[in-house]
Motif scaffolding. Structure first.
Motif, PDB file in Angstrom:
ATOM      1  N   GLU A 197      65.198  38.646 -24.860  1.00 11.47           N
ATOM      2  CA  GLU A 197      65.292  37.608 -23.823  1.00 11.47           C
ATOM      3  C   GLU A 197      65.635  38.326 -22.538  1.00 11.47           C
ATOM      4  OE1 GLU A 197      66.838  33.376 -25.678  1.00 11.47           O
ATOM      5  OE2 GLU A 197      68.246  34.658 -24.647  1.00 11.47           O
ATOM      6  N   TYR A 198      65.135  37.817 -21.424  1.00 14.50           N
ATOM      7  CA  TYR A 198      65.414  38.424 -20.124  1.00 14.50           C
ATOM      8  C   TYR A 198      65.882  37.320 -19.184  1.00 14.50           C
ATOM      9  CZ  TYR A 198      62.075  41.510 -22.457  1.00 14.50           C
ATOM     10  OH  TYR A 198      61.428  42.274 -23.385  1.00 14.50           O
ATOM     11  N   PRO A 199      66.750  37.646 -18.215  1.00 11.38           N
ATOM     12  CA  PRO A 199      67.166  36.599 -17.278  1.00 11.38           C
ATOM     13  C   PRO A 199      65.964  35.903 -16.640  1.00 11.38           C
ATOM     14  CG  PRO A 199      68.507  38.568 -16.989  1.00 11.38           C
ATOM     15  CD  PRO A 199      67.430  38.924 -17.967  1.00 11.38           C
ATOM     16  N   CYS A 200      64.943  36.716 -16.289  1.00  6.41           N
ATOM     17  CA  CYS A 200      63.784  36.149 -15.600  1.00  6.41           C
ATOM     18  C   CYS A 200      62.506  36.828 -16.088  1.00  6.41           C
ATOM     19  CB  CYS A 200      63.959  36.375 -14.093  1.00  6.41           C
ATOM     20  SG  CYS A 200      62.516  35.887 -13.147  1.00  6.41           S
ATOM     21  N   VAL A 201      61.484  36.034 -16.429  1.00  9.05           N
ATOM     22  CA  VAL A 201      60.203  36.657 -16.768  1.00  9.05           C
ATOM     23  C   VAL A 201      59.108  36.167 -15.833  1.00  9.05           C
ATOM     24  CG1 VAL A 201      60.755  37.009 -19.215  1.00  9.05           C
ATOM     25  CG2 VAL A 201      59.497  34.997 -18.565  1.00  9.05           C
ATOM     26  N   VAL A 202      58.171  37.073 -15.547  1.00 10.48           N
ATOM     27  CA  VAL A 202      57.015  36.756 -14.707  1.00 10.48           C
ATOM     28  C   VAL A 202      55.775  37.083 -15.546  1.00 10.48           C
ATOM     29  CG1 VAL A 202      55.786  37.323 -12.579  1.00 10.48           C
ATOM     30  CG2 VAL A 202      58.295  37.280 -12.590  1.00 10.48           C
ATOM     31  N   ILE A 203      54.914  36.077 -15.739  1.00  9.24           N
ATOM     32  CA  ILE A 203      53.767  36.247 -16.644  1.00  9.24           C
ATOM     33  C   ILE A 203      52.457  36.050 -15.869  1.00  9.24           C
ATOM     34  CG2 ILE A 203      52.656  35.400 -18.768  1.00  9.24           C
ATOM     35  CD1 ILE A 203      55.421  34.087 -19.466  1.00  9.24           C
ATOM     36  N   PRO A 204      51.658  37.118 -15.709  1.00 10.20           N
ATOM     37  CA  PRO A 204      50.331  36.929 -15.121  1.00 10.20           C
ATOM     38  C   PRO A 204      49.341  36.549 -16.222  1.00 10.20           C
ATOM     39  CG  PRO A 204      50.745  39.269 -15.451  1.00 10.20           C
ATOM     40  CD  PRO A 204      51.946  38.538 -15.981  1.00 10.20           C
ATOM     41  N   MET A 205      48.423  35.623 -15.939  1.00 11.47           N
ATOM     42  CA  MET A 205      47.453  35.230 -16.967  1.00 11.47           C
ATOM     43  C   MET A 205      46.111  34.930 -16.300  1.00 11.47           C
ATOM     44  SD  MET A 205      48.299  32.790 -20.177  1.00 11.47           S
ATOM     45  CE  MET A 205      49.196  33.974 -21.140  1.00 11.47           C
ATOM     46  N   ALA A 206      45.099  35.743 -16.646  1.00  4.69           N
ATOM     47  CA  ALA A 206      43.794  35.583 -16.006  1.00  4.69           C
ATOM     48  C   ALA A 206      42.692  35.623 -17.057  1.00  4.69           C
ATOM     49  CB  ALA A 206      43.587  36.704 -14.979  1.00  4.69           C
ATOM     50  N   MET A 207      41.493  35.249 -16.651  1.00  4.11           N
ATOM     51  CA  MET A 207      40.382  35.233 -17.606  1.00  4.11           C
ATOM     52  C   MET A 207      40.048  36.649 -18.101  1.00  4.11           C
ATOM     53  SD  MET A 207      39.771  32.201 -18.357  1.00  4.11           S
ATOM     54  CE  MET A 207      38.316  32.442 -19.383  1.00  4.11           C
ATOM     55  N   LEU A 264      51.141  32.583 -25.152  1.00  2.00           N
ATOM     56  CA  LEU A 264      51.748  31.925 -23.989  1.00  2.00           C
ATOM     57  C   LEU A 264      53.141  31.397 -24.350  1.00  2.00           C
ATOM     58  CD1 LEU A 264      51.604  30.789 -21.122  1.00  2.00           C
ATOM     59  CD2 LEU A 264      50.265  28.858 -21.983  1.00  2.00           C
ATOM     60  N   TYR A 265      53.250  30.776 -25.514  1.00  2.00           N
ATOM     61  CA  TYR A 265      54.527  30.210 -25.990  1.00  2.00           C
ATOM     62  C   TYR A 265      55.586  31.307 -26.123  1.00  2.00           C
ATOM     63  CZ  TYR A 265      57.720  27.990 -29.420  1.00  2.00           C
ATOM     64  OH  TYR A 265      58.815  27.501 -30.088  1.00  2.00           O
ATOM     65  N   THR A 266      55.209  32.442 -26.729  1.00  2.00           N
ATOM     66  CA  THR A 266      56.172  33.544 -26.896  1.00  2.00           C
ATOM     67  C   THR A 266      56.608  34.076 -25.536  1.00  2.00           C
ATOM     68  OG1 THR A 266      55.173  34.162 -29.020  1.00  2.00           O
ATOM     69  CG2 THR A 266      56.542  35.824 -27.964  1.00  2.00           C
ATOM     70  N   GLY A 267      55.651  34.247 -24.610  1.00  2.00           N
ATOM     71  CA  GLY A 267      55.985  34.756 -23.270  1.00  2.00           C
ATOM     72  C   GLY A 267      56.967  33.847 -22.548  1.00  2.00           C
ATOM     73  N   VAL A 268      56.666  32.535 -22.556  1.00  2.00           N
ATOM     74  CA  VAL A 268      57.512  31.566 -21.830  1.00  2.00           C
ATOM     75  C   VAL A 268      58.922  31.525 -22.442  1.00  2.00           C
ATOM     76  CG1 VAL A 268      57.821  29.088 -21.385  1.00  2.00           C
ATOM     77  CG2 VAL A 268      55.615  30.177 -20.939  1.00  2.00           C
ATOM     78  N   THR A 269      59.011  31.602 -23.772  1.00  2.00           N
ATOM     79  CA  THR A 269      60.331  31.476 -24.414  1.00  2.00           C
ATOM     80  C   THR A 269      61.170  32.758 -24.309  1.00  2.00           C
ATOM     81  OG1 THR A 269      59.309  31.983 -26.559  1.00  2.00           O
ATOM     82  CG2 THR A 269      59.674  29.656 -26.051  1.00  2.00           C
ATOM     83  N   ARG A 270      60.637  33.793 -23.658  1.00  2.00           N
ATOM     84  CA  ARG A 270      61.451  35.008 -23.438  1.00  2.00           C
ATOM     85  C   ARG A 270      62.391  34.836 -22.232  1.00  2.00           C
ATOM     86  NH1 ARG A 270      61.937  36.056 -27.631  1.00  2.00           N
ATOM     87  NH2 ARG A 270      60.808  34.145 -27.930  1.00  2.00           N
ATOM     88  N   GLY A 271      62.123  33.853 -21.365  1.00  2.00           N
ATOM     89  CA  GLY A 271      62.909  33.692 -20.140  1.00  2.00           C
ATOM     90  C   GLY A 271      64.163  32.877 -20.396  1.00  2.00           C
TER      91      GLY A 271
END
Length: 736
Positions: free
Chosen positions: A672-682, A693-700
């Motif tokens: 877990e991190y205080p803040c996560v930034v996730i880029p997502m492109a085609m 996406l779910y795993t990335g979002v729940t790391r913040g």
């Protein structure tokens, strides 16, 4: 800025028609050298040339001070000016005093840095190489060189000599490799002999050497393309690649087709090779869903082990199973000053009654509260409890949330590097009544087998995890298979708690899990989950750099290195972890010195790094994040601090780490991190699916910023890939 092969080299085919020129000179500076590909950019002082010549090409090893004999062509690079493109290069040990000093001071010989190089050359002149080799005791004539340093220098020198011989051997067979050091460490003085005998063993024995490199070398050594030895290595390679994607096994016919495609060998030879591998017990055949499949033998053993251990542990009762839960649950609610939800009470009941139990649920559903309630009830009966998790960060979090000591699985099992095995096993089991394993979705089949075999028969096991997260990086889908087998009691926590329901991270994660993409943030909205859209990857890149380096630190006070973690869906591409690391390193740590470049990355004090393989000697594991605290050029060493623990690395061990300003979502599991930034492109489309996406979002923990093309984010939220991992654990459990 990091170098990669200049595009100009690829853009100038006309250089091939120019006359071949011979140039000789001494290497003044190695601007860039990728030890992985051998690509270099060097500055050379050439006879007959007024200015230093910039040369580019490929070689396994190049060191300042060396004399190079090259042939190649001149060309004009539109960005970097006139350069010399090297077709062939030979390096010679230098013979001028200046060259010798540069060569010795380059850090290639451990124990000699620039300072000692100057003194050695001043004292012994051109004879310095002979003295190191023939009369090393004379080194002690210099003040500051004691017995210890002398031994370090002479052993490093002889090691370097053997490594050079290996390099020349490999290079003469067309393989530019930086792996000579590892080959030497594995095989010692027998390196050349062993490689000649069976080059394919390199792919099995040496981290960082794949089948393709070994295959290239085998062709150079004259091993026939349709030989059985090549077919066996190729079949194993296909299965190893598949295990890298999480599969424990693969259908027989698909394996034959994949191997034919890879190797271009007749089908009969492939079938014969598979049979040889089965006979030599490296592959194990088994039927899965009425289809003949093949396992790598260790993965078959691990699956069988997990099933047997679960079955063994389910038998009998724990000594607290008779607790009166009608009294215990109100007692624990009063003790902890909480009210448990319906699904939490059921989970507590199941965990207290069962020898093996699974608790699963998403963020904000109170897994921690449930575990703490179970702990309180069981410890009231004086039960010995052991807490563990797959990563250091997850263990630390478990410890903070329970107020009890928690450790990583590897530490708990006490790895013994000399035996390359865990000290805790069936013969030396853990001394515990209840083992609690958090973040179970991350545990692969091999580690789960090692862990369960160390649990004594009368102990209970509680597995806690979120089954909707990405499966483990290693092979298997243990948590899902255990749940779906119906063999183990499962408690699903569903209610989102009131205080958690105010968090957009938590409600957003649950919405993603239902297939709904997040909604873009409104202007000036105060929230803990921002979704910012962009049309082009370049626009997303600019936004990401601004968000990480300026906007988040200014608005929320986050430290851009310690608090913010960029999580990319993949390594490749302009919005992949690799390019983002280079850009973020330049923005966040531009002036740090000294710098060291190895394996295509440059490191300096202050850089954020991630360990990419398990290193049991150092007790640093895949996914651990640290900071470079110091670099000693003289000794060729770096200190990296992992959660305040200083760990020493030799520069040639740096292929075990990479920069971590940005990392992949897969690598972030369990953290877990205080803040996560996730880029997502085609450009990430092959990997865009819901659990990513779910795993990335729940790391913040406090803030999530999703920067995406709306089409890509929508696709990720909606896509549940049907490609399940090929495992047989569920059926194994059901058949017991």
């Amino acid at each position: 800025m990091q170098h990669s092969e200049p595009s100009a080299i690829r853009q100038h085919p006309q250089t091939d028609h120019q006359p071949i020129v011979h140039l000789q000179g001494s290497v003044e500076r190695v601007t860039f050298h990728s030890e992985a590909s051998g690509f270099f950019v060097i500055r050379v002082k050439c006879k007959g040339q007024r200015e230093l010549v910039t040369m580019t090409g490929n070689t396994p090893s190049v060191t300042p001070g060396e004399f190079v004999d090259t042939s190649g062509v001149w060309f004009n690079d539109h960005k970097h000016g006139v350069q010399f493109k090297v077709k062939q290069i030979k390096t010679v040990t230098p013979n001028t005093l200046e060259g010798i000093e540069k060569y010795l001071g380059s850090g290639m010989v451990k124990g000699i840095g620039p300072h000692f190089a100057k003194r050695l050359v001043k004292a012994f002149g051109e004879q310095v190489f002979d003295i190191i080799e023939e009369n090393p005791e004379r080194l002690m004539e210099l003040e500051g060189i004691g017995k210890k340093r002398r031994e370090k220098i002479t052993s490093a020198w002889s090691e370097q000599k053997v490594i050079r011989e290996i390099m020349v051997f490999l290079q003469s067979h067309g393989v530019g490799t930086a792996r000579a050091v590892r080959i030497y460490k594995t095989y010692g003085d027998q390196s050349v002999e062993k490689v000649r005998e069976n080059p394919y063993r390199l792919a099995l024995d040496i981290h960082g050497i794949g089948f393709k490199t070994a295959d290239q070398l085998a062709q150079q050594l004259g091993i026939a393309r349709d030989s059985l030895i090549r077919a066996q290595a190729g079949v194993r390679h296909v299965l190893q690649e598949l295990s890298g994607d999480g599969h424990c096994a693969w259908p027989y016919q698909a394996l034959v087709s994949d191997a034919i495609q890879l190797l271009d060998i007749p089908e009969n030879t492939i079938r014969e090779a598979i049979q040889c591998e089965i006979n030599e017990e490296r592959l194990t055949p088994e039927t899965i869903n009425e289809q003949p499949c093949l396992f790598l033998a260790p993965l078959h053993r691990a699956e069988q082990g997990v099933a047997n251990h679960i079955n063994r542990l389910l038998a009998g009762q724990s000594f607290w199973a008779g607790i009166d839960l009608e009294k215990a649950i109100p007692w624990v609610e009063a003790k902890n000053n909480i009210g448990l939800s319906g699904s939490q009470k059921t989970a507590v009941e199941q965990a207290v009654r069962s020898k093996v139990c699974i608790i699963t649920g998403g963020p904000g559903v109170g897994k921690t509260t449930t575990v703490n309630s179970i702990l309180k009830i069981i410890q009231a009966k004086r039960a010995r409890v052991t807490l563990c998790a797959p990563t250091g960060r997850a263990a630390k979090r478990l410890s903070e949330s329970t107020g009890q000591e928690a450790t990583t699985i590897h530490r708990l099992l006490d790895f013994d590097p000399s035996a390359f095995d865990f000290k805790r096993n069936a013969d030396n089991p853990l001394e515990t009544d209840l083992l609690i394993v958090d973040e179970c979705s991350m545990v692969d089949v091999v580690l789960m087998n090692q862990l369960l075999r160390a649990v004594p028969d009368n102990s209970a096991v509680l597995l806690v995890g979120d089954v909707d997260q990405l499966p483990s990086v290693g092979p298997g889908s243990v948590l899902r298979d255990l749940i779906e087998s119906g063999k183990v009691p499962v408690a699903r926590l569903t209610e989102i708690f009131r205080q958690a329901a105010t968090s957009k991270i938590i409600t957003g994660a649950h919405a993603i899990n239902r297939g709904q993409p997040p909604k873009p943030a409104k202007k000036n909205e105060d929230t803990d989950f921002y979704y910012l859209t962009g049309n082009e990857p370049e626009e997303l890149f600019q936004k990401l750099m601004a968000v990480v380096t300026r906007r988040l630190p200014q608005k929320f006070g986050f430290d851009p290195v310690n608090d913010i973690q960029v999580l990319a869906p993949m390594n490749r591409g302009g919005l992949g972890a690799r390019s983002l690391n280079i850009a973020l390193q330049e923005a966040l740590n531009p002036d740090a010195h000294p710098k060291v470049t190895r394996y295509g990355w440059t490191y300096a004090p202050g850089d954020k790094v991630i360990q990419t393989v398990n290193n049991y000697d150092k007790e640093v594991f895949n996914g651990d994040i640290g900071r470079v605290s110091s670099i000693d050029i003289e000794e060729g060493e770096l200190m990296i601090s992992f959660d305040g623990r200083e760990v020493l690395y030799q520069v040639n061990e740096l292929d075990e780490v990479s920069l971590a300003y940005a990392t992949t979502i897969h690598k972030s599991q369990g953290s877990e991190y205080p803040c996560v930034v996730i880029p997502m492109a085609m450009q990430h489309y092959t990997l865009l699916e819901r659990n990513l996406l779910y795993t990335g979002v729940t790391r913040g923990k406090q803030l999530v910023v999703l920067l995406g093309q709306a089409k890509a984010v929508g696709m990720a939220a909606r896509t549940v890939k049907s490609t399940r991992r090929v495992t047989n654990l569920q059926a194994r459990l059901q058949s017991l």
